[in-house]
Design a protein around this motif. Structure first.
Motif, short mmCIF file in Angstrom:
data_model
loop_
_atom_site.label_atom_id
_atom_site.label_comp_id
_atom_site.label_asym_id
_atom_site.label_seq_id
_atom_site.Cartn_x
_atom_site.Cartn_y
_atom_site.Cartn_z
N GLU A 280 0.85 -1.18 0.00
CA GLU A 280 0.00 0.00 0.00
C GLU A 280 0.89 1.23 0.00
N LYS A 281 0.51 2.22 -0.81
CA LYS A 281 1.35 3.39 -0.96
C LYS A 281 0.50 4.66 -0.94
N SER A 282 1.11 5.74 -0.52
CA SER A 282 0.54 7.07 -0.69
C SER A 282 1.65 8.08 -0.45
N CYS A 283 1.48 9.24 -1.04
CA CYS A 283 2.42 10.33 -0.83
C CYS A 283 1.65 11.64 -0.81
N GLU A 284 2.31 12.71 -0.48
CA GLU A 284 1.67 14.01 -0.32
C GLU A 284 1.68 14.81 -1.63
N VAL A 285 0.56 15.46 -1.93
CA VAL A 285 0.44 16.26 -3.14
C VAL A 285 1.52 17.33 -3.19
N LYS A 286 1.80 18.01 -2.07
CA LYS A 286 2.81 19.08 -2.08
C LYS A 286 4.19 18.53 -2.43
N ASP A 287 4.51 17.32 -1.95
CA ASP A 287 5.80 16.71 -2.27
C ASP A 287 5.87 16.35 -3.75
N VAL A 288 4.76 15.84 -4.28
CA VAL A 288 4.71 15.48 -5.71
C VAL A 288 4.86 16.73 -6.56
N THR A 289 4.16 17.79 -6.19
CA THR A 289 4.23 19.04 -6.96
C THR A 289 5.66 19.57 -7.02
N GLU A 290 6.36 19.54 -5.89
CA GLU A 290 7.76 19.98 -5.86
C GLU A 290 8.64 19.08 -6.74
N LEU A 291 8.44 17.77 -6.64
CA LEU A 291 9.23 16.83 -7.44
C LEU A 291 8.95 17.02 -8.93
N VAL A 292 7.69 17.18 -9.29
CA VAL A 292 7.32 17.36 -10.70
C VAL A 292 8.01 18.60 -11.27
#
Length: 138
Positions: free
Chosen positions: A118-130
């Motif tokens: 099972e996985k999940s991550c934070e939108v703010k972290d994804v936005t920074e990575l993107v």
């Protein structure tokens, strides 16, 4: 016939977190939905609607290989991943797409267990990575 990925490309259905990272005449790259992924889990999606490698044109196959190489090296560089797993099943959505899942060196879960956890991550972290990935890809 409706296709989730075709609809996504046309702006009709859910857009990827942070937007698209890369696009050329054959492919689009984006982050997988945050509630189902580890940080850095990317997708390569075909722009043309087809099912699998057997239906790729020679040009799509050639450019796919180049894009995979670039994606692996960029994802490892930006995330510090020790490994990048790739997976193509096309059972959930019958439109060609491939998953690229980074695994950090400190992870004790590896291989199939890592991919299926099972996985999940934070939108703010994804936005920074993107944003970082977009800068490297373009």
């Amino acid at each position: 016939m409706s296709c989730f990925i075709c609809d996504k490309h046309n702006g009709v259905s859910n857009q990827p977190p942070g937007g698209y990272i890369y696009e050329d005449e054959h492919w689009m790259v984006c982050h997988f939905p945050t509630e189902q992924s580890v940080l850095g889990q990317l997708l390569i999606e075909s722009k043309r609607h087809f099912l699998d490698f057997s239906e790729m044109t020679d040009e799509e196959a050639r450019t796919y290989g180049y894009l995979v190489k670039k994606l692996y090296s960029t994802l490892k560089e930006i995330t510090g991943a020790e490994r990048v797993y790739s997976l193509v099943t096309i059972d959930g959505v019958p439109h060609f797409h491939a998953h690229f899942i980074p695994r950090m060196g400190q992870s004790t879960t590896k291989g199939i267990k890592f991919i299926t956890q099972e996985k999940s991550c934070e939108v703010k972290d994804v936005t920074e990575l993107v944003k970082k990935l977009i800068a490297k890809f373009n």
